[in-house]
Design a protein around this motif. Sequence first.
Motif, PDB file in Angstrom:
ATOM      1  N   VAL A  20      -0.278  23.128 -14.508  1.00 12.28           N
ATOM      2  CA  VAL A  20      -0.188  24.576 -14.573  1.00 12.28           C
ATOM      3  C   VAL A  20      -1.239  25.144 -13.635  1.00 12.28           C
ATOM      4  O   VAL A  20      -2.417  24.833 -13.734  1.00 12.28           O
ATOM      5  N   SER A  21      -0.806  25.970 -12.734  1.00 13.10           N
ATOM      6  CA  SER A  21      -1.724  26.562 -11.769  1.00 13.10           C
ATOM      7  C   SER A  21      -1.756  28.063 -11.938  1.00 13.10           C
ATOM      8  O   SER A  21      -0.730  28.724 -11.896  1.00 13.10           O
ATOM      9  N   HIS A  22      -2.948  28.596 -12.146  1.00 12.17           N
ATOM     10  CA  HIS A  22      -3.110  30.028 -12.260  1.00 12.17           C
ATOM     11  C   HIS A  22      -3.719  30.597 -10.989  1.00 12.17           C
ATOM     12  O   HIS A  22      -3.978  31.787 -10.916  1.00 12.17           O
ATOM     13  N   GLN A  23      -3.974  29.738 -10.008  1.00  9.34           N
ATOM     14  CA  GLN A  23      -4.472  30.232  -8.740  1.00  9.34           C
ATOM     15  C   GLN A  23      -3.479  31.255  -8.228  1.00  9.34           C
ATOM     16  O   GLN A  23      -2.306  31.135  -8.425  1.00  9.34           O
ATOM     17  N   ASP A  24      -3.882  32.260  -7.579  1.00 10.57           N
ATOM     18  CA  ASP A  24      -3.013  33.301  -7.017  1.00 10.57           C
ATOM     19  C   ASP A  24      -2.371  34.165  -8.094  1.00 10.57           C
ATOM     20  O   ASP A  24      -1.589  35.035  -7.767  1.00 10.57           O
ATOM     21  N   SER A  25      -2.641  33.917  -9.371  1.00 11.34           N
ATOM     22  CA  SER A  25      -2.066  34.739 -10.426  1.00 11.34           C
ATOM     23  C   SER A  25      -3.117  35.741 -10.880  1.00 11.34           C
ATOM     24  O   SER A  25      -4.237  35.364 -11.188  1.00 11.34           O
ATOM     25  N   GLY A  26      -2.727  36.981 -10.933  1.00 12.37           N
ATOM     26  CA  GLY A  26      -3.634  38.002 -11.438  1.00 12.37           C
ATOM     27  C   GLY A  26      -3.223  38.402 -12.840  1.00 12.37           C
ATOM     28  O   GLY A  26      -2.060  38.282 -13.218  1.00 12.37           O
ATOM     29  N   MET A  27      -4.172  38.898 -13.593  1.00  8.55           N
ATOM     30  CA  MET A  27      -3.893  39.358 -14.950  1.00  8.55           C
ATOM     31  C   MET A  27      -3.035  40.619 -14.871  1.00  8.55           C
ATOM     32  O   MET A  27      -3.410  41.583 -14.220  1.00  8.55           O
ATOM     33  N   PRO A  28      -1.859  40.611 -15.518  1.00  9.82           N
ATOM     34  CA  PRO A  28      -1.024  41.808 -15.512  1.00  9.82           C
ATOM     35  C   PRO A  28      -1.584  42.864 -16.473  1.00  9.82           C
ATOM     36  O   PRO A  28      -2.360  42.547 -17.373  1.00  9.82           O
ATOM     37  N   ASN A  29      -1.170  44.106 -16.301  1.00 11.50           N
ATOM     38  CA  ASN A  29      -1.547  45.169 -17.226  1.00 11.50           C
ATOM     39  C   ASN A  29      -0.596  45.100 -18.419  1.00 11.50           C
ATOM     40  O   ASN A  29       0.598  45.348 -18.278  1.00 11.50           O
ATOM     41  N   VAL A  30      -1.120  44.749 -19.581  1.00 12.96           N
ATOM     42  CA  VAL A  30      -0.283  44.623 -20.776  1.00 12.96           C
ATOM     43  C   VAL A  30      -0.616  45.666 -21.834  1.00 12.96           C
ATOM     44  O   VAL A  30      -0.020  45.654 -22.906  1.00 12.96           O
ATOM     45  N   VAL A  31      -1.538  46.574 -21.542  1.00 18.07           N
ATOM     46  CA  VAL A  31      -1.899  47.627 -22.496  1.00 18.07           C
ATOM     47  C   VAL A  31      -0.676  48.508 -22.735  1.00 18.07           C
ATOM     48  O   VAL A  31      -0.007  48.943 -21.795  1.00 18.07           O
ATOM     49  N   GLY A  32      -0.380  48.746 -24.011  1.00 11.27           N
ATOM     50  CA  GLY A  32       0.773  49.556 -24.389  1.00 11.27           C
ATOM     51  C   GLY A  32       2.025  48.740 -24.645  1.00 11.27           C
ATOM     52  O   GLY A  32       3.003  49.256 -25.184  1.00 11.27           O
ATOM     53  N   LYS A  33       2.002  47.467 -24.269  1.00 10.33           N
ATOM     54  CA  LYS A  33       3.160  46.602 -24.507  1.00 10.33           C
ATOM     55  C   LYS A  33       3.052  45.963 -25.881  1.00 10.33           C
ATOM     56  O   LYS A  33       1.975  45.889 -26.479  1.00 10.33           O
ATOM     57  N   THR A  34       4.188  45.462 -26.372  1.00  9.54           N
ATOM     58  CA  THR A  34       4.129  44.684 -27.609  1.00  9.54           C
ATOM     59  C   THR A  34       3.470  43.340 -27.300  1.00  9.54           C
ATOM     60  O   THR A  34       3.425  42.914 -26.143  1.00  9.54           O
ATOM     61  N   VAL A  35       2.974  42.692 -28.320  1.00 11.27           N
ATOM     62  CA  VAL A  35       2.380  41.369 -28.129  1.00 11.27           C
ATOM     63  C   VAL A  35       3.429  40.414 -27.571  1.00 11.27           C
ATOM     64  O   VAL A  35       3.136  39.579 -26.716  1.00 11.27           O
ATOM     65  N   TRP A  36       4.660  40.557 -28.021  1.00 11.36           N
ATOM     66  CA  TRP A  36       5.754  39.716 -27.526  1.00 11.36           C
ATOM     67  C   TRP A  36       5.885  39.859 -26.009  1.00 11.36           C
ATOM     68  O   TRP A  36       5.945  38.872 -25.286  1.00 11.36           O
ATOM     69  N   ASP A  37       5.938  41.117 -25.533  1.00  8.08           N
ATOM     70  CA  ASP A  37       6.064  41.363 -24.097  1.00  8.08           C
ATOM     71  C   ASP A  37       4.813  40.928 -23.333  1.00  8.08           C
ATOM     72  O   ASP A  37       4.905  40.435 -22.212  1.00  8.08           O
ATOM     73  N   ALA A  38       3.656  41.109 -23.936  1.00 10.65           N
ATOM     74  CA  ALA A  38       2.406  40.697 -23.293  1.00 10.65           C
ATOM     75  C   ALA A  38       2.363  39.186 -23.106  1.00 10.65           C
ATOM     76  O   ALA A  38       1.968  38.697 -22.047  1.00 10.65           O
ATOM     77  N   GLU A  39       2.794  38.440 -24.131  1.00 11.48           N
ATOM     78  CA  GLU A  39       2.817  36.980 -24.027  1.00 11.48           C
ATOM     79  C   GLU A  39       3.741  36.524 -22.906  1.00 11.48           C
ATOM     80  O   GLU A  39       3.454  35.551 -22.215  1.00 11.48           O
ATOM     81  N   ASN A  40       4.832  37.224 -22.729  1.00  8.90           N
ATOM     82  CA  ASN A  40       5.780  36.864 -21.673  1.00  8.90           C
ATOM     83  C   ASN A  40       5.313  37.310 -20.294  1.00  8.90           C
ATOM     84  O   ASN A  40       5.777  36.771 -19.293  1.00  8.90           O
TER      85      ASN A  40
END
Length: 103
Positions: free
Chosen positions: A27-47
């Motif tokens: 699993v590589s997280h290089q080049d991956s930025g943290m998305p904005n998940v504020v306001g989303k459901t936990v389900w959507d944030a996990e995805n």
Amino acid sequence: MRRAQFVAVAVVSLAALTTAPVAAAPVSHQDSGMPNVVGKTVWDAENAVPFGTHLTFVDGTGQHRKVVWPANWQVCRQDPAAGTPLTSTTAVTLTVVKLEEKC
């Protein structure tokens, strides 16, 4: 005789295919930025976050409740902030409350 040879070769070939170890891609997280998940459901944030990211949920009311049904909770705050580069060791903390509660 030829049929017996064919069957023997087919069985050996299938056995080799089913017993060969499959290397999992790291699993590589290089080049991956943290998305904005504020306001989303936990389900959507996990995805939304990259697969393999370690998520911790904190009850925003201070009651230390556990998220059992992710679709019933919303994200109020996130750490790290949106756009922060993620690595395989980055821990993400999401402060959450139930949908009917205010952040």
